[in-house]
Design an enzyme around this catalytic site. Structure first.
Site, short mmCIF file in Angstrom:
data_model
loop_
_atom_site.label_atom_id
_atom_site.label_comp_id
_atom_site.label_asym_id
_atom_site.label_seq_id
_atom_site.Cartn_x
_atom_site.Cartn_y
_atom_site.Cartn_z
N THR A 63 128.61 -18.69 17.23
CA THR A 63 128.40 -20.08 17.64
C THR A 63 129.59 -20.95 17.24
O THR A 63 130.47 -20.53 16.49
CB THR A 63 127.13 -20.67 16.98
OG1 THR A 63 127.38 -20.82 15.58
CG2 THR A 63 125.93 -19.79 17.20
N CYS A 64 129.58 -22.18 17.73
CA CYS A 64 130.69 -23.12 17.47
C CYS A 64 130.47 -23.93 16.21
O CYS A 64 131.16 -24.92 15.99
CB CYS A 64 130.90 -24.03 18.66
SG CYS A 64 131.36 -23.10 20.11
N ASP A 65 129.47 -23.56 15.40
CA ASP A 65 129.27 -24.26 14.14
C ASP A 65 130.09 -23.55 13.07
O ASP A 65 129.96 -22.34 12.90
CB ASP A 65 127.78 -24.24 13.78
CG ASP A 65 127.48 -25.17 12.61
OD1 ASP A 65 128.21 -25.09 11.59
OD2 ASP A 65 126.54 -25.97 12.71
#
Ligand SMILES: *Cc1c(COP(=O)(O)O)cnc(C)c1O
Length: 377
Positions: free
Chosen positions: A324-326
């Site tokens: 994910t982009c977190d």
């Protein structure tokens, strides 16, 4: 555990990655091993560890009781075939209307750790049995449970006295020694405190009947852990040391220990890269991370064994991250993880011992990634 049944399923069905495959035969063996190690304790499976209906039905069939934390979990245990007399509402923080809903369904065993909760139960589930949870420090546990639940043992006496005054049955004491508890004597101190509460209550003319030893029984991840029989012996020693011949009824609430080693996650390497040409440590990005079900890698607490097609080859340290982009979606960085140098993009890996606290922890669609798919076989 990557059992032959799981490996055969993966080979025959080729399910899309990532997914969890859980072998019910391992759950059956774990239940038997709890039974053998603690023959006098009632087993209340902690539903939150993995609430899959097939797991709950198997355990209900084997005679298990259930520790639940919400009305939906109570309904799942009922649907699995457990009567309400086999269900405990073990969350110390409940809405009064949920207590009423549990009472309506016939559930009569409730956890408390405060006078406020006792008063709700007296109103919404008159006459019910309550046990008071005491604080523990979680020493020896790899996933300690902080101070959120439980009260000081002194206060537990007041809580139980108040329950008695309000017409509830002051039934016992509970505690949780922290999840993934690797010390077989980790129950001793809290059992000593429980015995003191039993004596203090007896001085007030009230006989408590039960000690709920909670969960904490570990899964063998990378580090070795004691055998289940050693836990049984450690607990039996502590009970006889503190209670002498007046042995109380006991309950255990295994979650991780019941299902942790029954499941394997198939995952895929999305990228292997470096941040600088001279870096020795590679970044390995998988198609599953903290938001796909591996939430227990928070603080790098739980270190899952990872099996790769290159095992046995030369190894090098890696930082492992999710897709994910977190930027919090990094699994192991503070303590890099040794993986084979040959590991490359597209390789399939198996994240082992992932049967507990994974499916329900996966987000519903963060970054568009769907919740973790799983197969119970
Ligand atoms: C989560 C929980 C358990 C299960 O703990 P494990 O360490 O997974 O065995 C047991 N009892 C209560 C009250 C819990 O909240």
């Amino acid at each position: 555990m990557a059992t032959a049944r799981i490996l055969d399923f993966l080979a025959d069905r080729r399910p899309a990655s990532p997914c969890l495959v859980l072998d019910l035969e391992v759950v059956r063996e774990n239940y038997a091993s709890f039974r053998r190690a603690l023959p006098d304790a009632a087993i209340y499976y902690a539903v939150k560890a993995n609430p899959d209906p097939q797991i709950l039905s198997l355990l209900a069939e084997l005679g298990s009781c259930f520790d639940t934390a919400s009305v939906p979990e109570i309904d799942m245990a009922l649907a699995a075939g457990a009567g309400p007399e086999r269900i405990s509402f073990g969350n110390t923080i409940k809405k009064e209307r949920d207590i009423a809903a549990a009472h309506e369904r016939g559930v009569s065993l409730f956890a408390v750790d405060s006078v406020g909760e006792v008063e709700k139960i007296a109103r919404a589930a008159p006459g019910a049995r309550v046990f008071c949870r005491i604080l523990t420090d979680g020493a020896g546990a790899e996933w300690p449970l902080s101070r959120k639940f439980g009260c000081d043992p002194e206060m537990a006496v007041d809580v139980l006295l108040r329950a008695h005054e309000l017409g509830l049955r002051a039934y016992g004491v509970s505690f949780h020694v922290g999840s993934q508890q690797c010390n077989v004597d980790g129950w001793d101190e809290a059992l000593g405190q429980s015995a003191v509460i039993f004596r203090r209550m007896a001085e007030h003319g009230i006989q408590l009947g039960m000690v709920n030893l909670g969960g904490g029984f570990p899964t063998r991840y990378l580090k070795d852990i004691p055998e289940m029989t050693a836990y049984g012996q450690g607990i039996a020693r502590a009970i006889s040391r503190h209670f002498g011949n007046a042995i109380p009824e006991t309950i255990i609430e295994p979650g991780r220990g019941m299902v942790g080693d029954a499941g394997v996650i198939k995952a895929e390497v999305v990228l292997v890269s470096r941040k600088h040409a001279d870096d020795d440590v590679r970044w390995v990005y998988l198609d599953i991370g903290k938001f796909g079900g591996l939430a227990e890698t928070m603080e790098e607490a739980i270190r899952y064994p990872i099996l790769t097609p290159h095992d046995g080859g030369e190894m090098a340290p890696c930082i492992i991250a999710g897709p994910t982009c977190d930027s919090a979606d990094v699994l192991y960085e503070k303590t890099p993880y040794m993986l084979p140098i040959a590991l490359t993009i597209g390789d399939e890996v198996l994240i082992d011992k992932a049967g507990a606290y994974t499916t329900t922890y996966s987000s519903v669609g963060f970054n568009g990634f769907p919740p973790l798919k799983y197969y119970v076989i």
